[in-house]
Design an enzyme around this catalytic site. Structure first.
Site, PDB file in Angstrom:
ATOM      1  N   GLY A 122      88.405  92.994  -5.752  1.00 45.94           N
ATOM      2  CA  GLY A 122      87.743  92.217  -4.708  1.00 45.94           C
ATOM      3  C   GLY A 122      87.177  93.192  -3.695  1.00 45.94           C
ATOM      4  O   GLY A 122      87.915  93.958  -3.068  1.00 45.94           O
ATOM      5  N   GLY A 148      85.100  92.305  -1.079  1.00 45.53           N
ATOM      6  CA  GLY A 148      84.492  91.526   0.008  1.00 45.53           C
ATOM      7  C   GLY A 148      84.883  92.074   1.367  1.00 45.53           C
ATOM      8  O   GLY A 148      84.996  93.279   1.566  1.00 45.53           O
ATOM      9  N   ILE A 184      87.755  91.970   3.187  1.00 48.62           N
ATOM     10  CA  ILE A 184      88.975  92.787   3.284  1.00 48.62           C
ATOM     11  C   ILE A 184      88.851  94.008   2.373  1.00 48.62           C
ATOM     12  O   ILE A 184      89.203  95.124   2.767  1.00 48.62           O
ATOM     13  CB  ILE A 184      90.238  91.973   2.917  1.00 48.62           C
ATOM     14  CG1 ILE A 184      90.358  90.735   3.803  1.00 48.62           C
ATOM     15  CG2 ILE A 184      91.495  92.845   3.064  1.00 48.62           C
ATOM     16  CD1 ILE A 184      91.541  89.834   3.479  1.00 48.62           C
ATOM     17  N   HIS A 194     103.682  82.277   4.351  1.00 47.01           N
ATOM     18  CA  HIS A 194     102.488  82.591   5.138  1.00 47.01           C
ATOM     19  C   HIS A 194     101.763  81.297   5.469  1.00 47.01           C
ATOM     20  O   HIS A 194     100.799  80.919   4.820  1.00 47.01           O
ATOM     21  CB  HIS A 194     101.587  83.528   4.321  1.00 47.01           C
ATOM     22  CG  HIS A 194     100.394  84.008   5.081  1.00 47.01           C
ATOM     23  ND1 HIS A 194     100.482  84.630   6.296  1.00 47.01           N
ATOM     24  CD2 HIS A 194      99.066  83.960   4.779  1.00 47.01           C
ATOM     25  CE1 HIS A 194      99.262  84.946   6.714  1.00 47.01           C
ATOM     26  NE2 HIS A 194      98.387  84.536   5.818  1.00 47.01           N
TER      27      HIS A 194
END
Ligand code: A3D
Length: 310
Positions: free
Chosen positions: A9, A11, A13, A177
């Site tokens: 990933g 993106g 982050i 979370h």
């Protein structure tokens, strides 16, 4: 030979992770994204290579959509997946992100079976469970990044409220979370002074509520997408503690097998992260009130995990 860090990933982050890993010289970095975004991943990697002369780091940074390029990675950090938009809960991401985690688990299992895997994708507690189940990796090799961020938020808000250095605020947040996470004011200190002796109950309640809703506060401000600077830092310190055997004690989502009365779920608990990965869970004696709050968050995680049907 340098260590290798694979970022699944590339993106919001993922790109900050790449920058931090480079600046900290944790190793060579591979940014992997979907085939449609292979060029942007390559572009981000090249941009970071061109930042190196001023950033003063040595690292080879590449972009790809081919899992073969993550072969032999020492650390894999997974942010692949959709982030929340305003008005969404993390659980709303379940269906789409579970499909993505299934693909990622296969790619990592085939190509980087020895890596420490840090999962960031939401809904975090279910995604880290799914990744662990699907890969069959041992529990010390799979960590969910959430408590590290939730604790950073708690510490930041305490420091902002009291007008003190955040470096002197120590504390921890347990549980899933989500809005039922459990900040522990009783065990929070400011330069060794108990928080409960220098803040009023009203202040502490306000700080706890803000911490539980911190992700949502940022999603509302952005309108589109979720936090990325602080999640990236939180994941990178877990990776750093592993790669340098720093043996930091960090709140992470770890597989509990009896600890805190939890069995077979990944829950945010204080973990020792060293050269063997998630080496140890520290158990804290909780008050009855804290135990009740923890039970509530565990119940929520259990329900989300059941939805994965894994
Ligand atoms: P975003 O900027 O959309 O980046 C996600 C990247 O993943 C995109 O570049 C996608 O193309 C890529 N991707 C999608 N599917 C795949 C796939 N199959 N293989 C490889 N790459 C893929 O999101 P973001 O970086 O802002 O957030 C990433 C995730 O982290 C989201 O699920 C967020 O909800 C989550 N998040 C978690 C926390 C925690 O504290 C746990 C905090 C903030 C965000």
């Amino acid at each position: 030979m340098r260590k290798k860090i694979a970022l699944i990933g590339g993106g919001q982050i993922g790109q900050i992770l790449a920058m931090l890993a480079a600046q900290k010289e944790l190793g060579d970095i591979v940014i992997l994204d979907i085939p449609e975004l292979e060029n942007p991943a390559k572009g981000k990697a090249l941009d970071l290579m061109e930042m190196a002369p001023h950033g003063n780091y040595d690292a080879t940074i590449t972009g790809t959509s081919d899992y073969k390029d993550i072969a032999g990675a020492d650390v894999v950090i997974i942010t692949a997946g959709k982030p929340r938009q305003a008005g969404m809960t993390r659980e709303d991401l379940m269906a789409v992100n579970l499909g993505i985690i299934k693909q990622v688990a296969e790619g990592v299992k085939q190509n980087a079976p020895k890596a420490l895997c840090i999962i960031v994708t939401n809904p975090l507690d279910a995604m880290v469970y799914a990744f662990w189940k699907l890969t069959g990796f041992p529990k010390h090799q799979v960590i969910g990044m959430a408590g590290t961020l939730d604790t950073a938020r708690w510490r930041a808000f305490v420091a902002m409220e009291l007008g003190v250095s955040v470096s002197d605020v120590a504390g921890t947040v347990l549980g899933g979370h989500g809005p039922d996470m459990v900040p522990l004011p009783r065990l929070t200190t400011v330069g060794g002074v108990p928080l409960t002796e220098i803040a009023t109950k009203e202040q502490i309640d306000k700080l706890a509520t803000r911490t539980r809703e911190a992700g949502t506060e940022i999603v509302k401000l952005f309108g589109k997408g979720s936090a990325f600077f602080s999640p990236a830092w939180s994941a990178i310190i877990i990776a750093e503690s592993y790669l340098k055997d720093k043996r930091r004690v960090l709140p992470c989502a770890a597989l509990c097998e009896g600890e805190y009365g939890v069995n077979g779920l990944f829950i945010g608990v204080p973990c020792l992260v060293g050269a063997k990965g998630m080496e140890k869970i520290f158990e804290i004696k909780l008050t009855d009130e804290e135990k009740a709050m923890l039970q509530k968050t565990v119940g929520v995680v259990q329900k989300t995990v059941e939805e994965t049907k894994l």
